[in-house]
Scaffold this motif. Structure first.
Motif, PDB file in Angstrom:
ATOM      1  N   GLN A  27       8.279 -30.164  -5.160  1.00 18.58           N
ATOM      2  CA  GLN A  27       9.554 -30.736  -5.579  1.00 18.58           C
ATOM      3  C   GLN A  27      10.656 -29.697  -5.429  1.00 18.58           C
ATOM      4  O   GLN A  27      10.454 -28.522  -5.745  1.00 18.58           O
ATOM      5  CB  GLN A  27       9.478 -31.190  -7.041  1.00 18.58           C
ATOM      6  CG  GLN A  27       8.417 -32.243  -7.302  1.00 18.58           C
ATOM      7  CD  GLN A  27       8.665 -33.521  -6.529  1.00 18.58           C
ATOM      8  OE1 GLN A  27       9.780 -34.038  -6.484  1.00 18.58           O
ATOM      9  NE2 GLN A  27       7.614 -34.044  -5.915  1.00 18.58           N
ATOM     10  N   VAL A  28      11.804 -30.130  -4.937  1.00 17.09           N
ATOM     11  CA  VAL A  28      12.970 -29.264  -4.792  1.00 17.09           C
ATOM     12  C   VAL A  28      14.159 -29.906  -5.489  1.00 17.09           C
ATOM     13  O   VAL A  28      14.178 -31.112  -5.720  1.00 17.09           O
ATOM     14  CB  VAL A  28      13.303 -28.993  -3.302  1.00 17.09           C
ATOM     15  CG1 VAL A  28      12.191 -28.207  -2.635  1.00 17.09           C
ATOM     16  CG2 VAL A  28      13.580 -30.279  -2.552  1.00 17.09           C
ATOM     17  N   GLY A  29      15.140 -29.078  -5.831  1.00 15.52           N
ATOM     18  CA  GLY A  29      16.354 -29.573  -6.475  1.00 15.52           C
ATOM     19  C   GLY A  29      17.442 -29.839  -5.447  1.00 15.52           C
ATOM     20  O   GLY A  29      17.202 -29.807  -4.232  1.00 15.52           O
ATOM     21  N   ALA A  30      18.637 -30.094  -5.948  1.00 16.58           N
ATOM     22  CA  ALA A  30      19.772 -30.389  -5.070  1.00 16.58           C
ATOM     23  C   ALA A  30      20.102 -29.177  -4.206  1.00 16.58           C
ATOM     24  O   ALA A  30      20.235 -28.063  -4.716  1.00 16.58           O
ATOM     25  CB  ALA A  30      20.983 -30.790  -5.906  1.00 16.58           C
ATOM     26  N   PRO A  31      20.218 -29.369  -2.903  1.00 15.31           N
ATOM     27  CA  PRO A  31      20.513 -28.259  -2.000  1.00 15.31           C
ATOM     28  C   PRO A  31      21.818 -27.558  -2.395  1.00 15.31           C
ATOM     29  O   PRO A  31      22.794 -28.208  -2.746  1.00 15.31           O
ATOM     30  CB  PRO A  31      20.666 -28.920  -0.634  1.00 15.31           C
ATOM     31  CG  PRO A  31      20.130 -30.286  -0.770  1.00 15.31           C
ATOM     32  CD  PRO A  31      20.158 -30.648  -2.214  1.00 15.31           C
ATOM     33  N   GLY A  32      21.791 -26.238  -2.355  1.00 17.47           N
ATOM     34  CA  GLY A  32      22.995 -25.462  -2.610  1.00 17.47           C
ATOM     35  C   GLY A  32      23.284 -25.171  -4.070  1.00 17.47           C
ATOM     36  O   GLY A  32      24.160 -24.370  -4.368  1.00 17.47           O
ATOM     37  N   GLU A  33      22.582 -25.820  -4.979  1.00 18.62           N
ATOM     38  CA  GLU A  33      22.787 -25.552  -6.404  1.00 18.62           C
ATOM     39  C   GLU A  33      22.182 -24.202  -6.773  1.00 18.62           C
ATOM     40  O   GLU A  33      21.410 -23.621  -6.017  1.00 18.62           O
ATOM     41  CB  GLU A  33      22.157 -26.669  -7.246  1.00 18.62           C
ATOM     42  CG  GLU A  33      22.821 -28.021  -7.102  1.00 18.62           C
ATOM     43  CD  GLU A  33      24.194 -28.085  -7.743  1.00 18.62           C
ATOM     44  OE1 GLU A  33      24.453 -27.346  -8.703  1.00 18.62           O
ATOM     45  OE2 GLU A  33      25.014 -28.886  -7.258  1.00 18.62           O
ATOM     46  N   SER A  34      22.475 -23.726  -7.971  1.00 15.93           N
ATOM     47  CA  SER A  34      21.928 -22.456  -8.451  1.00 15.93           C
ATOM     48  C   SER A  34      20.430 -22.581  -8.705  1.00 15.93           C
ATOM     49  O   SER A  34      19.888 -23.691  -8.783  1.00 15.93           O
ATOM     50  CB  SER A  34      22.625 -22.052  -9.753  1.00 15.93           C
ATOM     51  OG  SER A  34      22.251 -22.943 -10.801  1.00 15.93           O
ATOM     52  N   VAL A  35      19.777 -21.447  -8.848  1.00 19.32           N
ATOM     53  CA  VAL A  35      18.349 -21.435  -9.191  1.00 19.32           C
ATOM     54  C   VAL A  35      18.132 -22.192 -10.494  1.00 19.32           C
ATOM     55  O   VAL A  35      17.203 -22.993 -10.615  1.00 19.32           O
ATOM     56  CB  VAL A  35      17.832 -19.981  -9.292  1.00 19.32           C
ATOM     57  CG1 VAL A  35      16.432 -19.934  -9.879  1.00 19.32           C
ATOM     58  CG2 VAL A  35      17.865 -19.314  -7.926  1.00 19.32           C
ATOM     59  N   THR A  36      18.990 -21.959 -11.482  1.00 20.90           N
ATOM     60  CA  THR A  36      18.866 -22.645 -12.765  1.00 20.90           C
ATOM     61  C   THR A  36      18.974 -24.153 -12.590  1.00 20.90           C
ATOM     62  O   THR A  36      18.129 -24.906 -13.082  1.00 20.90           O
ATOM     63  CB  THR A  36      19.934 -22.139 -13.756  1.00 20.90           C
ATOM     64  OG1 THR A  36      19.682 -20.751 -14.024  1.00 20.90           O
ATOM     65  CG2 THR A  36      19.928 -22.918 -15.054  1.00 20.90           C
ATOM     66  N   ALA A  37      19.997 -24.608 -11.876  1.00 19.96           N
ATOM     67  CA  ALA A  37      20.207 -26.051 -11.685  1.00 19.96           C
ATOM     68  C   ALA A  37      19.060 -26.671 -10.890  1.00 19.96           C
ATOM     69  O   ALA A  37      18.576 -27.758 -11.232  1.00 19.96           O
ATOM     70  CB  ALA A  37      21.531 -26.308 -10.989  1.00 19.96           C
TER      71      ALA A  37
END
Length: 115
Positions: A27-37
């Protein structure tokens, strides 16, 4: 034993259940967001997928975490430590890797029990 695939696509399924074990895709988060986000978004998705199949973070067996840079280890861990069930921590490995694109900083893969 039956194999059940959750949200199957042409390349991968978001989760696969075999016996009493569920395997989640990375799973990955929103591209370009911070590590925390990105970490918060990933863990929220993991919660949703585990709930969909009748499991939860208290049933994690193993977690593999990939970071684009180990310099982000402490930032990711701050989010992880606030999320993980302290009485039921999984076996875990964290490493550095080139992810699917430079806009991704974190990818998390989990395996969990169903009962």
């Amino acid at each position: 034993m039956t194999i059940r695939r959750i949200e199957p696509g042409p390349r991968m399924s978001q989760a696969v259940i075999h016996g009493n074990t569920v395997y989640l895709a990375g799973q990955v988060g929103a591209p370009g967001e911070s590590v925390t986000a990105q970490t918060k978004a990933i863990l929220a998705t993991i919660d949703e997928l585990l709930a969909e199949v009748g499991s939860s973070k208290s049933k994690l067996l193993q977690t593999i975490i990939w970071l684009d840079d180990m310099a982000n280890f402490a930032e990711m861990n701050a989010v992880w430590d606030a999320w993980v069930d302290p009485g039921n921590t999984p076996a875990r490995a964290t490493g550095e890797a080139k992810l699917a694109g430079p806009e991704y900083k974190v990818e998390i893969i989990v395996t969990a029990a169903l009962d």
